[in-house]
Design an enzyme around this catalytic site. Structure first.
Site, PDB file in Angstrom:
ATOM      1  N   TYR A 106      -4.833   4.021   5.934  1.00  0.00           N
ATOM      2  CA  TYR A 106      -5.355   3.152   6.993  1.00  0.00           C
ATOM      3  C   TYR A 106      -6.646   3.714   7.591  1.00  0.00           C
ATOM      4  O   TYR A 106      -7.556   2.966   7.938  1.00  0.00           O
ATOM      5  CB  TYR A 106      -4.324   2.990   8.117  1.00  0.00           C
ATOM      6  N   LYS A 153       0.843  -1.187   0.000  1.00  0.00           N
ATOM      7  CA  LYS A 153       0.000   0.000   0.000  1.00  0.00           C
ATOM      8  C   LYS A 153       0.876   1.233   0.000  1.00  0.00           C
ATOM      9  O   LYS A 153       2.028   1.119   0.444  1.00  0.00           O
ATOM     10  CB  LYS A 153      -0.957   0.017   1.191  1.00  0.00           C
TER      11      LYS A 153
END
Ligand code: NAD
Length: 370
Positions: free
Chosen positions: A226, A140
């Site tokens: 996140y 990510k």
């Protein structure tokens, strides 16, 4: 970020009676007997990019996996190749650099390529790996923007290879419990979510993370992803619009990338949630207000030390080696030919939100997420 590997995955499986389907990891694949009658071998993973996440988290986690192992490496630094080969017993034939990476296509030891490079390189190496016939895990944030994510998904589909994003928290018990509480309305409908993630960046001022061309953005891309994920997986819904603002207290350090970003997301039906990301604040929390009470995580998103509570009562789940659970799950997906619970599409959905946040920072207005 905090790291704690105190609890092994074995102790998690033993201790964790979570009653959550998503966490039923089942027996190790190595004990499966395939339809052919042959026992399935552990799948070989090659890490591409031997920086701090590969060296500090993924390679150590691969010493605890049951269904995959560290079979190969791709590095541009010959000295690292020597160190890693010795430390992890990697044969010379499984060591590649960026020039001969395509030759990995001829190596049956490598089933999965794990891209752990600066964000601007995720697309190129994901596509190259899929074209070389390998299944792919990409770190990510998935890519520089949503369009690149779409290209990566299409390339993996075309090559008939599975793609997964390194979203380790989908395998972390406290976060999985948050998904259950939110998505199944255990405390009634959700009235509000507030979440933040960030750390105070005092590292190398020349690092790729501070360069827009390599990182795409700053705290939002790296840490905010996140918070965006957390909001999406608590609600189990996709936001439709966003309004964002930002703050820069250290403009000389964060010349090219965002420092602190605040946003409001709107979901179908009108629910609004708040989130924030930072390279100048230590945040890691997710707070949910529902009709019949509250639940929260804090710290929420690190490698370990995650804590949570429901109406003030602490959650009692073990800390696990998240990356080991994540990689073992993907190895099972590859063997059973079923999509990962964190496929490329999950990375794309987050990047659509990120793109709209940057658009809103520019326009000063609410922007649609499409
Ligand atoms: P890092 O800087 O420590 O490592 C990057 C690696 O890429 C280095 O080995 C470097 O040599 C190599 N590299 C190759 N070409 C490069 C270039 N042109 N410029 C700079 N480096 C180059 O970074 P990291 O912290 O290991 O992060 C790598 C990826 O992993 C990023 O996508 C990051 O977001 C992701 N990450 C994920 C987590 C997680 O919890 N899932 C945690 C940390 C990092």
């Amino acid at each position: 970020m905090a790291s704690s590997n105190k609890f092994s995955r074995r102790s998690f499986i033993r201790t964790g009676s979570l009653g959550i389907g998503a966490l039923a990891l089942g027996p190790a694949l190595s004990s499966f007997v395939l339809a052919t009658g042959k026992a399935k071998k552990k799948l070989g993973i090659a890490l591409v990019g031997l920086g701090s996440y590969s060296g500090g988290q993924l390679a150590p986690a691969l010493q605890h996996t049951k269904d995959c192992y560290l079979a190969g490496i791709v590095t541009g630094t010959p000295a690292k190749a020597v160190d890693w080969a010795k430390k992890y017993n990697i044969p010379q034939k499984n060591i590649y650099n960026y020039q001969n990476f395509h030759e990995i296509a001829n190596n049956p030891d490598i089933d999965i390529v794990y891209v752990v490079l600066p964000v601007s390189m995720h697309k190129e190496y994901t596509i190259k790996a899929a074209q070389a016939g390998k299944h792919v895990i990409c770190e990510k944030p998935m890519a520089l923007n949503a369009k690149d994510c779409e290209d990566m998904i299409a390339a993996c589909k075309k090559a008939n290879r599975l793609l997964s994003i390194g979203y380790r928290l989908h395998f972390e018990p406290h976060n999985v419990e948050i998904m259950r509480l939110g998505q199944q309305h255990i405390l009634g409908n959700i009235k509000h979510i507030d979440t933040g993630n960030g750390f105070t960046y005092n590292g190398d001022p020349n690092a790729w993370r501070l360069k827009k061309a390599l990182a795409g953005g700053g705290g939002l891309m790296d840490m905010g992803i996140y918070s965006i994920q957390g909001t999406r997986y608590t609600l189990g819904q996709e936001p439709v619009a966003v309004k964002a603002t930002q703050q820069k207290l250290r403009p000389d350090f964060f010349k090219e990338v965002d420092e602190t970003v605040f946003w409001e997301l709107e979901f179908p039906g009108g629910l609004k949630t708040t989130g924030k990301s930072s390279y100048n604040n230590d945040w890691s929390y997710l707070k949910v207000e529902a009709e019949q009470g509250n639940f929260e995580l804090g710290p929420a998103f690190g490698y370990g030390g995650i804590e949570g509570s429901v109406n003030g009562n602490p959650m009692k789940y073990p800390q696990i080696i998240q990356q080991a659970a994540q990689m073992d799950d993907f190895a099972k997906c590859v063997t059973l030919n079923k999509p990962s619970r964190v496929p490329g599409e999950e990375g794309l959905k987050d990047m659509k939100v990120v793109d709209a946040i940057y658009k809103s920072l520019d326009s000063g207005k609410w922007e649609r997420i499409s």
